[in-house]
Scaffold this active site. Structure first.
Site, PDB file in Angstrom:
ATOM      1  N   LYS A  79       0.855  -1.184   0.000  1.00 48.86           N
ATOM      2  CA  LYS A  79       0.000   0.000   0.000  1.00 48.86           C
ATOM      3  C   LYS A  79       0.890   1.233   0.000  1.00 48.86           C
ATOM      4  O   LYS A  79       1.933   1.247   0.681  1.00 48.86           O
ATOM      5  CB  LYS A  79      -0.872  -0.046   1.260  1.00 48.86           C
ATOM      6  CG  LYS A  79      -1.930   1.028   1.373  1.00 48.86           C
ATOM      7  CD  LYS A  79      -2.728   0.827   2.665  1.00 48.86           C
ATOM      8  CE  LYS A  79      -3.915   1.755   2.788  1.00 48.86           C
ATOM      9  NZ  LYS A  79      -4.698   1.504   4.021  1.00 48.86           N
ATOM     10  N   SER A 154      -9.667   1.086   3.006  1.00 47.20           N
ATOM     11  CA  SER A 154      -8.883   1.947   2.149  1.00 47.20           C
ATOM     12  C   SER A 154      -7.781   1.206   1.381  1.00 47.20           C
ATOM     13  O   SER A 154      -7.260   1.736   0.406  1.00 47.20           O
ATOM     14  CB  SER A 154      -8.222   3.048   2.986  1.00 47.20           C
ATOM     15  OG  SER A 154      -7.331   2.474   3.938  1.00 47.20           O
ATOM     16  N   SER A 178      -9.633  -1.404   7.155  1.00 48.12           N
ATOM     17  CA  SER A 178      -9.091  -1.240   5.807  1.00 48.12           C
ATOM     18  C   SER A 178      -8.263  -2.388   5.245  1.00 48.12           C
ATOM     19  O   SER A 178      -7.877  -2.350   4.085  1.00 48.12           O
ATOM     20  CB  SER A 178      -8.259   0.037   5.731  1.00 48.12           C
ATOM     21  OG  SER A 178      -9.113   1.133   5.616  1.00 48.12           O
TER      22      SER A 178
HETATM   23  N1  GLN Z   1     -13.315   3.238   6.633  1.00 49.41           N
HETATM   24  C1  GLN Z   1     -12.688   3.649   7.831  1.00 49.41           C
HETATM   25  C2  GLN Z   1     -12.329   5.125   7.767  1.00 49.41           C
HETATM   26  O1  GLN Z   1     -12.610   5.715   6.786  1.00 49.41           O
HETATM   27  C3  GLN Z   1     -11.471   2.827   8.123  1.00 49.41           C
HETATM   28  C4  GLN Z   1     -10.325   3.170   7.263  1.00 49.41           C
HETATM   29  C5  GLN Z   1      -9.081   2.417   7.647  1.00 49.41           C
HETATM   30  O2  GLN Z   1      -9.139   1.353   8.268  1.00 49.41           O
HETATM   31  N2  GLN Z   1      -7.959   2.974   7.281  1.00 49.41           N
HETATM   32  O3  GLN Z   1     -11.799   5.682   8.666  1.00 49.41           O
END
Ligand code: GLN
Length: 488
Positions: A79, A154, A178
């Site tokens: 990532k 994400s 994520s």
């Molecule tokens: N969807 C969650 C957020 O927007 C988690 C994102 C993540 O785990 N980085 O914060």
């Protein structure tokens, strides 16, 4: 199936038996990238120039009996939140475009020691804020199973790359789901370790008390292999835990036999569980029971507040962490005619996307004088209560099971107009982050239209071994993990 469609552990065995070479594996990955990357956009930056050369070096080591590890030479993806020395690291944001880190993240360093062959840096929601990869400043990633749908987020780029064979496995980060949610949306195994298991050094910070790095992989054995490589104490991360790392490659069979698996009463009301997700979950519970698990109802009374608490704490920490992006130290800087304040403001206005700005405002508000006690302080108290709820629950059960996501992969744009709808997608994943617990998502089946669904398991702190063993037993009793997306 092409070589890039097999798990790493299978490919490694075959190369040790002399049936295939690492070069052939790398070539298969390259050919796949050539064929599908234009459509899927899993990567922000490809680093494939030396992919075959590095595979050749691994083959040479193998011939000398000096292979560094089963991962040696195997194409993997990271990532774009992990800093990579000499390779642009954007975190999905315009404000970091052109940022070339002078150092590797600890995760990257540890992978390098095992023979990392990096295929590229994957797409993501800007600063890991989102559940669909639609918040990337570089355009969204498509789901390999259905290109009209999101791959989750994400870490959607990592999941898409892994599922489509554009890498053999990948790494993501999980602040509220994520890793697990995109794994579920692409039919991969995704594991979020216990907070403190994996070093955050060199991982761009979103919400420091929640962020953990971890793998997305084609099967449970690969997830175990990748997790083992990046785990362990790091003196450069003050929140890294000085605890022994079990040998995750030695997974006992029958990981569900005699295990008490908790079903959370309050999860019934959390988010809106789509009927087809609910039906699939019931089938998966039957499989768990068939493998010898004892299903026990448990209660986590404070769970109802988890989403609210998360969306106060995560933006609060983000608003503090993102204060460092001022156009002076990293990336592009606005051409400002004004004073230094104007320079900061104009850089941020142009550099940050809508969701990031929204989080900064939410967090700044929750932390401001007069509101701090009512929002941030209160949220911290409830976080502690939730942690206690989990601790009590884990006195009665070894594992907790629930769906990974309340909905199957959704269409582009479907949840972009209404941030709250997007936030609700995290209902089943973010409690583990608030409590610091490890969680895994395993391929749990498909809808009638062929959209992937995930089964999530949670375990007590530091018990990734329990998660992996249970997941392995489930995987061996099902065949969802061996299905590959129709890439056309
Ligand atoms: N969807 C969650 C957020 O927007 C988690 C994102 C993540 O785990 N980085 O914060």
């Amino acid at each position: 199936m092409a070589l890039c469609d097999y798990p790493i552990n299978v490919l490694h065995e075959r190369r040790m038996a002399g049936e295939i070479t690492t070069v052939e594996i790398a070539q298969a990955v390259l050919a796949r990238i050539d064929r599908v990357e234009g459509k899927l956009h899993a990567y922000i930056t490809l680093t494939t120039e030396r992919l075959v050369e590095k595979a050749e070096a691994a083959d040479a080591r193998l011939a000398r009996g000096e292979l560094l590890s089963p991962l040696d030479g195997m194409p993997l993806a990271l990532k774009d939140i992990f800093t990579t020395k000499g390779i642009e690291t954007t975190c999905g944001s315009r404000i970091l475009r052109g940022f070339i880190p002078p150092y590797d993240a600890t995760v990257v360093e540890r992978l390098a020691a095992q023979g990392l062959n990096l295929a590229g840096k994957t797409n993501m929601d800007e600063f890991a804020m989102g559940s669909s990869t639609e918040n990337s400043a570089f355009g969204p990633t498509r789901n390999p199973w259905d290109a009209s749908r999101v791959p989750g987020g994400s870490s959607g780029g990592s999941a898409a790359a892994g599922a489509a064979g554009e890498a053999l496995g990948a790494f993501g980060t999980d602040t509220g789901g994520s890793i697990r949610q995109p794994a579920s949306f692409t039919s991969l195994v995704g594991l979020k370790p216990t907070y403190g298991r994996v070093s955050r050094y060199g991982m761009v910070a979103f919400a420091s008390s929640l962020d953990q790095g971890g793998p997305v992989a084609k099967d449970v054995r690969d997830a175990a292999l990748l997790l083992g490589t990046i785990s362990g104490y790091d003196p450069r991360d003050a929140t890294s835990a000085d605890r022994p790392v079990p040998d995750f490659s030695r997974l006992a069979p029958d990981g569900l036999k005699g295990k008490r698996v908790g079903l959370v009463k309050e999860f019934q009301d959390a988010g809106e569980l789509e009927p087809r997700v609910a039906a699939n979950f019931q089938e998966n519970l039957a499989t768990l029971a068939g493998l010898g698990a004892e299903l026990v109802e448990i209660s986590l009374p404070s769970l109802a507040y988890a989403i609210t608490v998360y969306y106060i704490l995560a933006p609060s920490e983000a608003s503090s962490n993102l204060g460092r992006y001022d156009g002076v130290r990293y990336g592009p800087r606005a051409e400002s005619a004004g004073n230094v304040q104007a320079l900061f403001r104009e850089t941020r206005e142009a550099g940050f996307g809508t969701e990031v700005k929204r989080r900064i405002m939410l967090g700044t508000f929750a932390l401001s004088a007069g509101y701090y006690e009512a929002y941030y302080g209160r949220a911290q108290q409830i976080r502690r209560t939730l942690r206690g709820d989990f601790q009590r629950a884990f006195e009665a059960v070894e594992l907790i099971a629930c769906p990974t996501s309340p909905v199957p992969p959704f269409k582009f744009g479907e949840k972009m107009e209404d941030p709250l709808q997007m936030y609700l997608v995290d209902a089943f994943t973010l409690p583990a982050n608030l409590a610091g617990l490890p969680g895994i998502s395993v391929p749990g089946g498909f809808t009638e239209e062929g959209l992937p669904l995930g089964l999530q398991l949670l375990a007590p702190h530091w018990r990734e071994d329990l998660l992996l063993e249970a997941a392995l037993a489930f995987e061996q009793a099902t065949d969802h993990h061996s299905r590959r997306p129709p890439l056309g």
